[in-house]
Design an enzyme around this catalytic site. Structure first.
Site, PDB file in Angstrom:
ATOM      1  N   ALA A 196       0.869  -1.189   0.000  1.00 46.45           N
ATOM      2  CA  ALA A 196       0.000   0.000   0.000  1.00 46.45           C
ATOM      3  C   ALA A 196       0.904   1.238   0.000  1.00 46.45           C
ATOM      4  CB  ALA A 196      -0.957  -0.007   1.184  1.00 46.45           C
ATOM      5  N   LEU A 197       1.805   1.247  -0.968  1.00 49.53           N
ATOM      6  CA  LEU A 197       2.897   2.225  -0.963  1.00 49.53           C
ATOM      7  C   LEU A 197       2.414   3.641  -1.272  1.00 49.53           C
ATOM      8  CD1 LEU A 197       5.648   0.155  -2.816  1.00 49.53           C
ATOM      9  CD2 LEU A 197       5.070   0.202  -0.376  1.00 49.53           C
TER      10      LEU A 197
ATOM     11  N   HIS B 256       7.022   5.789   1.383  1.00 54.58           N
ATOM     12  CA  HIS B 256       7.835   4.624   1.015  1.00 54.58           C
ATOM     13  C   HIS B 256       8.773   4.974  -0.144  1.00 54.58           C
ATOM     14  CE1 HIS B 256       4.125   2.554   2.635  1.00 54.58           C
ATOM     15  NE2 HIS B 256       5.060   1.971   3.333  1.00 54.58           N
TER      16      HIS B 256
ATOM     17  N   GLU C  34      10.777   7.852   9.918  1.00 54.66           N
ATOM     18  CA  GLU C  34      10.716   8.375  11.287  1.00 54.66           C
ATOM     19  C   GLU C  34       9.286   8.473  11.817  1.00 54.66           C
ATOM     20  OE1 GLU C  34      12.964  11.999  10.978  1.00 54.66           O
ATOM     21  OE2 GLU C  34      14.842  10.886  10.731  1.00 54.66           O
TER      22      GLU C  34
ATOM     23  N   GLN D  98       9.421   2.121  16.409  1.00 54.64           N
ATOM     24  CA  GLN D  98       9.863   0.978  15.600  1.00 54.64           C
ATOM     25  C   GLN D  98      11.323   1.167  15.164  1.00 54.64           C
ATOM     26  OE1 GLN D  98       7.610  -1.188  12.372  1.00 54.64           O
ATOM     27  NE2 GLN D  98       8.709   0.220  11.040  1.00 54.64           N
TER      28      GLN D  98
ATOM     29  N   VAL E  80       7.185  11.844   5.670  1.00 55.29           N
ATOM     30  CA  VAL E  80       6.665  12.612   4.528  1.00 55.29           C
ATOM     31  C   VAL E  80       5.212  12.937   4.849  1.00 55.29           C
ATOM     32  CG1 VAL E  80       6.218  12.584   2.043  1.00 55.29           C
ATOM     33  CG2 VAL E  80       8.243  11.453   2.954  1.00 55.29           C
TER      34      VAL E  80
HETATM   35  O1  PAF Z   1       6.850  -0.346   9.003  1.00 52.29           O
HETATM   36  C1  PAF Z   1       6.399  -1.336   8.390  1.00 52.29           C
HETATM   37  O2  PAF Z   1       5.818  -1.221   7.330  1.00 52.29           O
HETATM   38  C2  PAF Z   1       6.568  -2.718   9.017  1.00 52.29           C
HETATM   39  O3  PAF Z   1       6.473  -2.666  10.396  1.00 52.29           O
HETATM   40  C3  PAF Z   1       7.863  -3.422   8.582  1.00 52.29           C
HETATM   41  C4  PAF Z   1       9.084  -2.695   9.078  1.00 52.29           C
HETATM   42  C5  PAF Z   1       7.889  -3.537   7.063  1.00 52.29           C
HETATM   43  C6  PAF Z   1       7.890  -4.841   9.164  1.00 52.29           C
HETATM   44  O4  PAF Z   1       6.814  -5.601   8.755  1.00 52.29           O
END
Ligand code: PAF
Length: 301
Positions: A31-32, A36, A147, A152, A175
């Site tokens: 779902a970019l 991304h 960020e 995470q 972004v």
């Molecule tokens: O941030 C994300 O999209 C997810 O947590 C990741 C780092 C791809 C791990 O599934």
């Protein structure tokens, strides 16, 4: 661009990349959006070959409805990645990633004790599980994370170091849409009224940043309206409460938490002098969608 729908195909594609190439890796759940793509663009500046994975990792969803609802747009994602200049897209199956019972217990260094940690039990354990398995398969020199997912990012940095992966973790700025809303795959799940309400989150974070800088650097106090500074001094806890009530003043938004934390340890801070770097992190329910965001309140360079 090579698209691999299985681990076998991916290993074949990987074997064609020269050994001396520095691989830049962008793990995603698909779902970019432009957030991304900015990671891919950053990766292209320092890597010889950029690999992107698309895998909606079931072990990091503590809520089955959230997993079921998660947007899946693989075809469009691949178009965007081709345009951006990625070399390989890896779209594994669940069996490719989890062929057996994964009994490893990866330490998160206590960085999961605040924020998302207690509210999404098992979430970061699932993230650590999938990211390490992907690192083992892809063997990149660099891995790129946004960020927006501040906690995470800290946790991934921690276990990458702890487990001695020879991988440089590169963080990339959040972004935002033109109205300030942090880009997120979940934004597509908002209805029109909720989408209109959502920028109130970042607007509140920016005002909180101004209030904090007035506490830390009293000279900047005139930037804020007088009603923002009722008591003589806004402590971090008072600021958190203010952020919650300000966000909740919008009928479609309900704060799950607003926490002011030490940017390195992610522990709550009681006063502004306690840490050199301080971050404000929030999670907001825009029913049934859950959005997170964060902003820097103090930075010592
Ligand atoms: O941030 C994300 O999209 C997810 O947590 C990741 C780092 C791809 C791990 O599934």
């Amino acid at each position: 661009m090579t698209i691999c729908y299985s681990l076998t195909d991916f290993q074949q594609a990987l074997s064609l990349i020269p050994n001396n190439y520095k691989i830049g890796f962008v793990p995603t759940m698909g779902a970019l959006h432009q957030g991304h793509i900015s990671l891919v663009e950053r990766a292209l500046t320092i890597s010889d070959s950029v690999i992107v994975s698309i895998f909606v990792n079931p072990t990091q969803f503590n809520n089955p409805n959230d997993l079921a609802r998660y947007p899946r747009t693989v075809e469009e994602d691949c178009k965007k990645l081709k345009e951006a200049g990625a070399s390989v897209v890896f779209i594994p199956s669940v069996e490719d990633i989890y062929p057996g019972n994964d009994t490893r217990n990866i330490s998160l260094g206590g960085l999961d004790s605040t924020g998302e940690g207690p509210r999404r039990p098992g979430h970061f354990k699932g993230v650590a599980q999938v990211v390490t398995l992907l690192f083992d398969i892809v063997k990149p020199a660099y891995a790129f994370f946004g960020e927006k997912d501040f906690q995470q990012l800290s946790i991934i940095r921690f276990f990458t170091g702890e487990l001695n992966y020879p991988i440089e973790i590169i963080s990339c700025p959040t972004v935002r849409e033109s109205d300030g809303l942090a880009m997120s795959s979940r934004n597509t799940l908002l209805n029109a009224k909720q989408r209109e309400a959502a920028p109130h989150i970042y607007n509140t974070l920016k005002r909180a940043q101004e209030i904090a800088s007035a506490q830390i650097l009293p000279g900047t106090r005139e930037k804020i309206t007088p009603e923002d500074i009722t008591p003589e001094k806004f402590t971090p806890v008072m600021l958190s409460r203010w952020v919650e009530s300000e966000i909740n003043s919008h009928p479609l938004l309900k704060t799950e938490y607003a926490e002011v934390v030490n940017s390195l340890t992610l522990q709550l801070v009681q006063n502004w002098e306690e840490a050199e770097d301080i971050q404000l992190c929030v999670a907001v329910n825009v029913n049934p969608v859950r959005l997170i965001d964060n902003i820097k309140l103090k930075q010592t360079i």
